[in-house]
Design a protein around this motif. Sequence first.
Motif, PDB file in Angstrom:
ATOM      1  N   PHE A 121     -21.168  -7.127  25.383  1.00 51.59           N
ATOM      2  CA  PHE A 121     -22.271  -6.296  24.899  1.00 51.59           C
ATOM      3  C   PHE A 121     -21.869  -5.699  23.571  1.00 51.59           C
ATOM      4  CE2 PHE A 121     -24.565  -2.182  24.642  1.00 51.59           C
ATOM      5  CZ  PHE A 121     -25.851  -2.706  24.577  1.00 51.59           C
ATOM      6  N   LEU A 122     -22.570  -6.110  22.504  1.00 47.46           N
ATOM      7  CA  LEU A 122     -22.290  -5.640  21.155  1.00 47.46           C
ATOM      8  C   LEU A 122     -23.329  -4.593  20.767  1.00 47.46           C
ATOM      9  CD1 LEU A 122     -20.615  -6.022  18.508  1.00 47.46           C
ATOM     10  CD2 LEU A 122     -22.312  -7.747  17.848  1.00 47.46           C
ATOM     11  N   TYR A 123     -22.870  -3.492  20.211  1.00 53.51           N
ATOM     12  CA  TYR A 123     -23.806  -2.416  19.913  1.00 53.51           C
ATOM     13  C   TYR A 123     -23.441  -1.691  18.626  1.00 53.51           C
ATOM     14  CZ  TYR A 123     -20.277   1.035  21.200  1.00 53.51           C
ATOM     15  OH  TYR A 123     -19.138   1.808  21.222  1.00 53.51           O
ATOM     16  N   SER A 199     -18.114  -2.502  19.902  1.00 55.85           N
ATOM     17  CA  SER A 199     -18.885  -1.879  18.827  1.00 55.85           C
ATOM     18  C   SER A 199     -18.813  -2.753  17.579  1.00 55.85           C
ATOM     19  CB  SER A 199     -18.351  -0.483  18.506  1.00 55.85           C
ATOM     20  OG  SER A 199     -17.099  -0.568  17.855  1.00 55.85           O
ATOM     21  N   PHE A 200     -19.848  -2.653  16.744  1.00 53.65           N
ATOM     22  CA  PHE A 200     -19.851  -3.422  15.500  1.00 53.65           C
ATOM     23  C   PHE A 200     -18.694  -2.988  14.602  1.00 53.65           C
ATOM     24  CE2 PHE A 200     -21.307  -3.765  11.014  1.00 53.65           C
ATOM     25  CZ  PHE A 200     -21.270  -5.145  10.931  1.00 53.65           C
ATOM     26  N   GLY A 201     -18.366  -1.695  14.616  1.00 51.69           N
ATOM     27  CA  GLY A 201     -17.256  -1.206  13.812  1.00 51.69           C
ATOM     28  C   GLY A 201     -15.944  -1.878  14.194  1.00 51.69           C
ATOM     29  N   GLU A 202     -15.731  -2.044  15.482  1.00 52.24           N
ATOM     30  CA  GLU A 202     -14.508  -2.704  15.946  1.00 52.24           C
ATOM     31  C   GLU A 202     -14.482  -4.157  15.495  1.00 52.24           C
ATOM     32  OE1 GLU A 202     -12.159  -3.663  20.168  1.00 52.24           O
ATOM     33  OE2 GLU A 202     -14.046  -2.538  20.163  1.00 52.24           O
ATOM     34  N   LEU A 203     -15.632  -4.829  15.608  1.00 53.81           N
ATOM     35  CA  LEU A 203     -15.716  -6.214  15.154  1.00 53.81           C
ATOM     36  C   LEU A 203     -15.452  -6.321  13.666  1.00 53.81           C
ATOM     37  CD1 LEU A 203     -16.507  -9.225  15.492  1.00 53.81           C
ATOM     38  CD2 LEU A 203     -18.893  -8.526  15.201  1.00 53.81           C
ATOM     39  N   LEU A 204     -15.986  -5.393  12.897  1.00 50.16           N
ATOM     40  CA  LEU A 204     -15.875  -5.441  11.443  1.00 50.16           C
ATOM     41  C   LEU A 204     -14.458  -5.153  10.959  1.00 50.16           C
ATOM     42  CD1 LEU A 204     -17.691  -5.815   8.919  1.00 50.16           C
ATOM     43  CD2 LEU A 204     -17.924  -3.321   8.857  1.00 50.16           C
ATOM     44  N   HIS A 205     -13.818  -4.165  11.550  1.00 48.96           N
ATOM     45  CA  HIS A 205     -12.522  -3.722  11.049  1.00 48.96           C
ATOM     46  C   HIS A 205     -11.331  -4.390  11.746  1.00 48.96           C
ATOM     47  CE1 HIS A 205     -14.527  -0.782   8.602  1.00 48.96           C
ATOM     48  NE2 HIS A 205     -15.115  -0.240   9.648  1.00 48.96           N
TER      49      HIS A 205
END
Length: 217
Positions: A121-123, A199-205
Amino acid sequence: FPSVKVSPDFIKELFEREERTLVNFSTIFHVGHCGSTLLANLLNELPSTLVLREPPALKWLASYYAEGKSDEEFQQWLRVIGGVVSRQFDPTHKTVLKASSWCHTLMQPLLSLSVENRAVFLYIGLREYVVRYFGRRKMDMERSAQKSFPFFSDVLPPDLADWEKLEDWQRATLGWVSKVHGVDRALAVDSEERIHILSFGELLHRRNATIHSLTEF
């Protein structure tokens, strides 16, 4: 999908006659406009992963589920559609489905097909979601929120349960909450070990580490 009117029993009979074994798969669920396409593309670059993006059969199943059909009929279609979308051209490959944002209600049903199935689940946070809701994608996000709403409206007070009477900011907020609610429903009956919340932040960073963890998930 389906394009012709046939009974679930007939299709189930054909499916079982082929003796096709369901392939284990993972499904990416998300709140919408939160990096799910990026995640799917990153996974699809891996030689050992086959990603199917928003298969029409999955959308049809979510719509069918929303109609409130009998559980027996839904279970028949769930297995049939599960067989349709769980493709595998190499037994060493992992199959990943990217669901549409309003298909989150299928998380628990798809997990129930096999103990080996997984869900991601991505949020994005509520504030960021609302900001995007009122941006260029407002029409798409409003449509997704409206499709998600019926699965959540039964737990709302009467003054919030009528979509047509809601203001835009209420629709945006409840659209996000309804999708998170879908994850809560799945967690109520499934182990947290089978649902990866990202989280999108985790995916991005932490892109490389995140992709690695998902391949081991």
